[in-house]
Design an enzyme around this catalytic site. Structure first.
Site, PDB file in Angstrom:
ATOM      1  N   GLY A   1       0.877  -1.172   0.000  1.00 42.05           N
ATOM      2  CA  GLY A   1       0.000   0.000   0.000  1.00 42.05           C
ATOM      3  C   GLY A   1       0.911   1.217   0.000  1.00 42.05           C
ATOM      4  O   GLY A   1       1.586   1.490   0.996  1.00 42.05           O
ATOM      5  N   ALA A   2       0.965   1.886  -1.160  1.00 40.80           N
ATOM      6  CA  ALA A   2       1.841   3.068  -1.268  1.00 40.80           C
ATOM      7  C   ALA A   2       1.019   4.345  -1.177  1.00 40.80           C
ATOM      8  O   ALA A   2       1.325   5.348  -1.819  1.00 40.80           O
ATOM      9  CB  ALA A   2       2.625   3.011  -2.586  1.00 40.80           C
TER      10      ALA A   2
ATOM     11  N   ASN B   1      -7.605  -1.282   8.283  1.00 37.68           N
ATOM     12  CA  ASN B   1      -8.764  -1.364   9.192  1.00 37.68           C
ATOM     13  C   ASN B   1      -9.925  -2.137   8.580  1.00 37.68           C
ATOM     14  O   ASN B   1     -10.011  -2.244   7.357  1.00 37.68           O
ATOM     15  CB  ASN B   1      -9.217   0.066   9.523  1.00 37.68           C
ATOM     16  CG  ASN B   1      -8.423   0.645  10.675  1.00 37.68           C
ATOM     17  OD1 ASN B   1      -8.289   0.013  11.712  1.00 37.68           O
ATOM     18  ND2 ASN B   1      -7.880   1.838  10.482  1.00 37.68           N
TER      19      ASN B   1
ATOM     20  N   HIS C   1      -9.340  -1.652  18.228  1.00 37.52           N
ATOM     21  CA  HIS C   1      -9.085  -0.321  17.662  1.00 37.52           C
ATOM     22  C   HIS C   1     -10.407   0.219  17.127  1.00 37.52           C
ATOM     23  O   HIS C   1     -10.670   0.211  15.949  1.00 37.52           O
ATOM     24  CB  HIS C   1      -8.053  -0.457  16.536  1.00 37.52           C
ATOM     25  CG  HIS C   1      -7.583   0.847  15.989  1.00 37.52           C
ATOM     26  ND1 HIS C   1      -7.203   1.908  16.770  1.00 37.52           N
ATOM     27  CD2 HIS C   1      -7.397   1.261  14.708  1.00 37.52           C
ATOM     28  CE1 HIS C   1      -6.808   2.906  15.997  1.00 37.52           C
ATOM     29  NE2 HIS C   1      -6.927   2.538  14.740  1.00 37.52           N
TER      30      HIS C   1
HETATM   31  N1  APR Z   1      -2.569  -4.466  -3.322  1.00 36.88           N
HETATM   32  C1  APR Z   1      -1.734  -3.461  -3.067  1.00 36.88           C
HETATM   33  N2  APR Z   1      -2.159  -2.215  -2.777  1.00 36.88           N
HETATM   34  C2  APR Z   1      -3.476  -2.005  -2.738  1.00 36.88           C
HETATM   35  C3  APR Z   1      -4.415  -3.023  -2.969  1.00 36.88           C
HETATM   36  C4  APR Z   1      -3.910  -4.314  -3.278  1.00 36.88           C
HETATM   37  N3  APR Z   1      -4.730  -5.333  -3.513  1.00 36.88           N
HETATM   38  N4  APR Z   1      -5.661  -2.489  -2.849  1.00 36.88           N
HETATM   39  C5  APR Z   1      -5.505  -1.199  -2.546  1.00 36.88           C
HETATM   40  N5  APR Z   1      -4.186  -0.891  -2.476  1.00 36.88           N
HETATM   41  C6  APR Z   1      -3.562   0.402  -2.220  1.00 36.88           C
HETATM   42  C7  APR Z   1      -4.278   1.556  -2.917  1.00 36.88           C
HETATM   43  O1  APR Z   1      -3.962   1.590  -4.309  1.00 36.88           O
HETATM   44  C8  APR Z   1      -3.719   2.748  -2.157  1.00 36.88           C
HETATM   45  O2  APR Z   1      -2.570   3.304  -2.764  1.00 36.88           O
HETATM   46  O3  APR Z   1      -3.609   0.757  -0.855  1.00 36.88           O
HETATM   47  C9  APR Z   1      -3.343   2.154  -0.787  1.00 36.88           C
HETATM   48  C10 APR Z   1      -4.141   2.742   0.357  1.00 36.88           C
HETATM   49  O4  APR Z   1      -3.745   4.070   0.472  1.00 36.88           O
HETATM   50  P1  APR Z   1      -4.764   5.242   0.865  1.00 36.88           P
HETATM   51  O5  APR Z   1      -6.005   5.140   0.034  1.00 36.88           O
HETATM   52  O6  APR Z   1      -3.996   6.513   0.851  1.00 36.88           O
HETATM   53  O7  APR Z   1      -5.195   4.873   2.363  1.00 36.88           O
HETATM   54  P2  APR Z   1      -4.355   5.136   3.707  1.00 36.88           P
HETATM   55  O8  APR Z   1      -4.770   6.437   4.291  1.00 36.88           O
HETATM   56  O9  APR Z   1      -2.922   4.873   3.455  1.00 36.88           O
HETATM   57  O10 APR Z   1      -4.975   4.000   4.642  1.00 36.88           O
HETATM   58  C11 APR Z   1      -4.698   2.634   4.377  1.00 36.88           C
HETATM   59  O11 APR Z   1      -4.662   2.015   6.687  1.00 36.88           O
HETATM   60  O12 APR Z   1      -5.114   3.311   8.541  1.00 36.88           O
HETATM   61  C12 APR Z   1      -5.613   2.357   7.675  1.00 36.88           C
HETATM   62  O13 APR Z   1      -8.018   2.675   7.676  1.00 36.88           O
HETATM   63  C13 APR Z   1      -6.833   2.830   6.927  1.00 36.88           C
HETATM   64  O14 APR Z   1      -7.458   0.733   5.940  1.00 36.88           O
HETATM   65  C14 APR Z   1      -6.802   1.974   5.697  1.00 36.88           C
HETATM   66  C15 APR Z   1      -5.312   1.761   5.466  1.00 36.88           C
END
Ligand code: APR
Length: 309
Positions: free
Chosen positions: A9-10, A120, A175
């Site tokens: 997740g970037a 989450n 949480h």
């Molecule tokens: N494989 C890899 N990356 C993925 C996948 C997947 N199958 N599905 C989604 N992603 C990536 C998205 O492309 C996105 O870049 O996960 C990233 C999530 O980043 P954000 O939308 O910016 O969310 P963020 O604020 O980082 O939160 C991520 O952490 O704190 C928790 O509740 C929050 O569940 C959420 C997670």
């Protein structure tokens, strides 16, 4: 560097965690995301800051998992964040599928790694990652208590006008809305806050802590908190990478401790090279235990939802 951490997740949390890992010089970092170009672009951008930030961590981005092979730790942040009006639990069906899929890939390429789960609803996602990885319980850990405790510490320091460094706090439980801040075990320079503040003010800080995530969501409107969550995940990673034996509140799989079985919930644990090396059992009053039971029941309910997905 001799240590390697994959961050899946970037997005906001993942990229910030990658930045903190690199800038603390803790490890090389592989950033993985499904969006083509984003992990590669963010990793390169962070690498180009290295001469100025003065670190030698190597950062790479990828859309596939070959590059993650042999990681010491994988921090899972993939998934969707909540928007105003949503609870963490509203994310469960989407994020369970994502966390399952990415965990399987991580386990395939790094069978000996330690998983730090951030997605989450946290405690439920720990169950998903535990099942999907087949890892022993000491190598699947959820990030929640460190963040919730940091929020509580921030509010204590603001209230008493003291350095955050003088504060210590424990927030246990799931949480979510039922998390259990423990004022009796929360101190300023070793003095319990119950001796420094009125019960009303403590209640107000406890409530603000439990709603800490929602407070940020309502301000940001387009997503959820990421600076402090990333800091919390990296504090856990540092404790593991440096084998610090640091006691931190984390979501851990309990098998009898605190009277719970087959349940991930936030408790104090000792983090070292083996991951969760010990679950620390502290004495709780009847009220504190009742609050933890309520929180455990909320996690059990989510386990029921997972079973029906
Ligand atoms: N494989 C890899 N990356 C993925 C996948 C997947 N199958 N599905 C989604 N992603 C990536 C998205 O492309 C996105 O870049 O996960 C990233 C999530 O980043 P954000 O939308 O910016 O969310 P963020 O604020 O980082 O939160 C991520 O952490 O704190 C928790 O509740 C929050 O569940 C959420 C997670």
């Amino acid at each position: 560097m001799d240590k390697k951490v994959t961050v899946v997740g970037a997005g906001h949390v993942g990229a910030t965690a990658a930045q903190r890992l690199a800038e603390k010089g803790l490890s090389d970092v592989v950033l993985v995301d499904i969006i083509e170009g984003v992990p590669q672009g963010k990793a390169l951008d962070l690498m180009e800051a290295a001469p100025i930030e003065k670190h030698d961590s190597h950062l790479t981005g990828a859309n596939a998992y070959e590059a993650t092979a042999g990681s010491d730790i994988a921090i899972i942040t993939a998934g969707i964040p909540r928007k105003p009006g949503m609870s963490r639990d509203d994310l469960i069906s989407t994020n369970a599928g994502i966390v399952r899929q990415v965990t399987e890939q991580i386990a395939k390429y790094s069978p000996d790694c330690i998983l730090i789960i951030v997605s989450n609803p946290l405690d439920a996602m720990c169950h998903v990652a535990y099942d999907a990885s087949g890892f022993p319980k000491n190598r699947v850990i959820g990030m929640a208590g460190v963040l919730d405790s940091a929020r509580f510490r921030t509010f204590i320091a603001m209230e008493l006008n003291v350095s955050v460094e003088n504060t210590h706090a424990f927030v246990l439980g799931g949480h979510g809305d039922t998390m259990v801040p423990l004022p009796r075990y929360s101190t300023v320079a070793g003095i319990p806050i119950t001796e420094l503040m009125s019960a009303d003010r403590i209640d107000a800080l406890v409530e603000r802590t439990a709603n800490g995530g929602a407070e940020i969501v309502s301000l940001l409107k387009t997503g959820s908190a990421y600076y402090a969550p990333a800091s919390a995940a990296v504090e856990m990673a540092e404790a593991i990478l440096k084998d610090k034996k640091k006691i931190l509140p984390c979501a851990a799989m309990l098998e009898g401790e605190y009277g719970y079985h087959d349940l991930f919930i936030g408790v104090p644990v000792k983090l070292g090279a083996g991951g969760v090396e010990e679950v620390i059992q502290i004495d709780l009053t009847a009220d504190e235990k009742a609050a933890l039971d309520k929180s455990a029941a909320a996690v059990e309910e989510l386990k029921g939802v997972l079973a029906k997905l």
